[in-house]
Enzyme design. Structure first.
Site, PDB file in Angstrom:
ATOM      1  N   HIS A  14       0.875  -1.194   0.000  1.00  0.00           N
ATOM      2  CA  HIS A  14       0.000   0.000   0.000  1.00  0.00           C
ATOM      3  C   HIS A  14       0.905   1.234   0.000  1.00  0.00           C
ATOM      4  O   HIS A  14       1.500   1.574   1.022  1.00  0.00           O
ATOM      5  CB  HIS A  14      -0.903   0.006   1.237  1.00  0.00           C
ATOM      6  N   HIS A  16       1.516   5.385  -1.678  1.00  0.00           N
ATOM      7  CA  HIS A  16       1.130   6.552  -2.472  1.00  0.00           C
ATOM      8  C   HIS A  16       2.385   7.162  -3.090  1.00  0.00           C
ATOM      9  O   HIS A  16       3.300   7.568  -2.363  1.00  0.00           O
ATOM     10  CB  HIS A  16       0.449   7.602  -1.596  1.00  0.00           C
ATOM     11  N   LYS A 100      -9.322  -0.530  -5.826  1.00  0.00           N
ATOM     12  CA  LYS A 100      -9.400   0.120  -4.518  1.00  0.00           C
ATOM     13  C   LYS A 100     -10.774   0.717  -4.283  1.00  0.00           C
ATOM     14  O   LYS A 100     -11.289   1.469  -5.112  1.00  0.00           O
ATOM     15  CB  LYS A 100      -8.343   1.235  -4.455  1.00  0.00           C
ATOM     16  N   HIS A 137     -10.512   0.824   1.849  1.00  0.00           N
ATOM     17  CA  HIS A 137     -10.298   1.829   2.898  1.00  0.00           C
ATOM     18  C   HIS A 137     -11.488   1.694   3.843  1.00  0.00           C
ATOM     19  O   HIS A 137     -12.599   2.113   3.512  1.00  0.00           O
ATOM     20  CB  HIS A 137     -10.212   3.240   2.311  1.00  0.00           C
ATOM     21  N   HIS A 175      -4.581  -0.794   5.883  1.00  0.00           N
ATOM     22  CA  HIS A 175      -4.125  -0.036   7.050  1.00  0.00           C
ATOM     23  C   HIS A 175      -5.050  -0.171   8.260  1.00  0.00           C
ATOM     24  O   HIS A 175      -5.631   0.818   8.716  1.00  0.00           O
ATOM     25  CB  HIS A 175      -3.891   1.449   6.703  1.00  0.00           C
ATOM     26  N   ASP A 248       1.404   2.629   3.503  1.00  0.00           N
ATOM     27  CA  ASP A 248       0.565   3.823   3.331  1.00  0.00           C
ATOM     28  C   ASP A 248       1.421   5.085   3.395  1.00  0.00           C
ATOM     29  O   ASP A 248       0.947   6.141   3.820  1.00  0.00           O
ATOM     30  CB  ASP A 248      -0.560   3.871   4.370  1.00  0.00           C
TER      31      ASP A 248
HETATM   32  O1  DOR Z   1      -3.372   9.260   5.686  1.00  0.00           O
HETATM   33  C1  DOR Z   1      -3.754   8.974   4.571  1.00  0.00           C
HETATM   34  N1  DOR Z   1      -3.245   9.565   3.467  1.00  0.00           N
HETATM   35  N2  DOR Z   1      -4.727   8.072   4.435  1.00  0.00           N
HETATM   36  C2  DOR Z   1      -5.294   7.805   3.260  1.00  0.00           C
HETATM   37  O2  DOR Z   1      -6.183   6.995   3.223  1.00  0.00           O
HETATM   38  C3  DOR Z   1      -4.897   8.542   2.037  1.00  0.00           C
HETATM   39  C4  DOR Z   1      -3.551   9.080   2.163  1.00  0.00           C
HETATM   40  C5  DOR Z   1      -3.217  10.099   1.109  1.00  0.00           C
HETATM   41  O3  DOR Z   1      -3.473   9.844  -0.071  1.00  0.00           O
HETATM   42  O4  DOR Z   1      -2.690  11.145   1.455  1.00  0.00           O
HETATM   43 ZN    ZN Z   2      -3.420   5.059   1.627  1.00  0.00          ZN
END
Ligand code: DOR
Ligand code: ZN
Length: 347
Positions: A14, A16, A100, A137, A175, A248
């Site tokens: 997971h 970003h 997702k 999520h 998460h 995450d």
């Molecule tokens: O803390 C987070 N940041 N939780 C999420 O679900 C998305 C993520 C983000 O894309 O910044």
């Molecule tokens: Zn995330």
């Protein structure tokens, strides 16, 4: 005596990476230690179609540092308009490894997420048929539900009914932050997995709020009370096949974190393996770190484990890591675990 540990190269289930200058800035942090990562599709606009995922994958590969070996595992963002035929084709070609589900309004860029679950029923049924996992999520968004209860309420009122209504659907609870999440994942059988982040093993809600608000510890789902952190630590270090690492790691520039309405996300890509070695050592579970970071995830996703290895070495002197990563989009603060890190990744 120097302690060391060799592991199969880890994967991040997971992650970003964003796009453009931010992607360019943060990708090397993950590619340095990780072989593969499940790439979150919550861009603006979101990565909804197979064609969009293919284009995003190309941008990620183009942003890799020279010589890096890293495979992005692409994910489609589920909307009420997602096309089952497109999802089937994206899976059949090998491009896409999961879809997702963001409940609309749950987190960063989730406006295009799902409001009415009946509308995505054909997609979920197709996914159950082809064995394509749904990454969830798991938070309700209703304003009357306390933010610290949103995960537990989601499990009872959304996730459990959804799984019962879609037999065979493979689901990853993303998460997880609560003992209820741990218990539900444990009881779910082979079609249910759960990712756990690095930061949720390290912080509880006091870290965010006591002694002054710490925006860099704010993420979603928000960290819960200490008993939940202990449940997550027990789960991650148990070796149980349903639990695997999903950092995450979610970069936001400092200006948007240190803000009156700060963005959610902890950026842990840089020091995740050092933090995890510390936590697993503290739990007397270094022998189960590899299961969490390198074995259980591929088993769930039905992918081969990595053949390459990394070596973790514990030094007497604390390891110096950068406070911030300076991207062309702006500075991004690296997660501060609040204790010195003695484990480093070598070769
Ligand atoms: O803390 C987070 N940041 N939780 C999420 O679900 C998305 C993520 C983000 O894309 O910044
Ligand atoms: Zn995330």
């Amino acid at each position: 005596m120097t302690q060391s540990l060799t592991l199969r190269r880890p994967d991040d289930w997971h992650l970003h990476l964003r796009d453009g200058a931010m992607l360019q800035g943060v990708l090397p942090e993950t590619a340095r230690h990780f072989a593969r990562a499940i790439i979150m599709p919550n861009l603006v606009p979101p990565v909804v179609t197979g064609a969009q995922a293919a284009a995003y994958r190309d941008r990620i590969l183009a942003a890799l540092p020279e010589g890096a070996r890293f495979e992005p595992l692409m994910v489609l963002y589920l909307t009420e308009d997602s096309d089952p035929a497109d999802i089937r084709a994206a899976h059949a070609s090998g491009l896409v490894k999961s879809v997702k589900l963001y409940p609309a309004g749950a987190t960063t860029n989730s406006q295009s997420g799902v409001r009415n679950f009946d509308k995505v029923r054909p997609v979920l049924e197709a996914m159950a048929e082809i064995g394509l996992p749904l990454c969830v999520h798991g938070e309700v968004t209703a304003s009357e539900v306390d933010i610290f209860d949103r995960e537990a309420v989601f499990i009872d009122t959304v996730l459990d009914p959804l799984r019962r209504a879609t037999p065979g659907l493979r689901v990853v609870m993303e998460h997880i932050t609560t003992s209820q999440g741990v218990d539900y994942a444990r009881a779910g059988g082979p079609d249910l997995g759960a990712t756990i982040t690095t930061h949720h093993l390290i912080i509880n809600r006091n870290h965010i709020l006591a002694g002054g608000i710490k925006p860099h510890y704010y993420c979603l789902p928000v960290a819960k009370r200490e008993t939940h952190r202990q449940a997550l630590r027990a789960a991650a270090t148990s070796g149980d096949a349903c639990f695997f690492l999903g950092t995450d790691s979610a970069p936001h520039v400092d200006a948007l974190k240190e803000h009156a309405c700060g963005c959610a996300g902890c950026f842990t890509a840089t020091n995740t393996m050092s933090c995890l070695a510390h936590v697993f050592e503290e739990m007397g579970a270094l022998d189960r770190l590899e299961a969490f970071t390198s074995l259980n995830g591929p088993a769930f996703y039905r992918l081969p484990v990595n053949e390459a290895t990394i070596r973790l070495v514990k030094h007497d002197a604390p390891h110096a890591y950068p406070d911030k990563i300076y991207t062309e989009a702006g500075p991004v603060t690296v997660f501060n675990p609040g204790f010195p890190l003695h484990w480093t990744v070598e070769a």
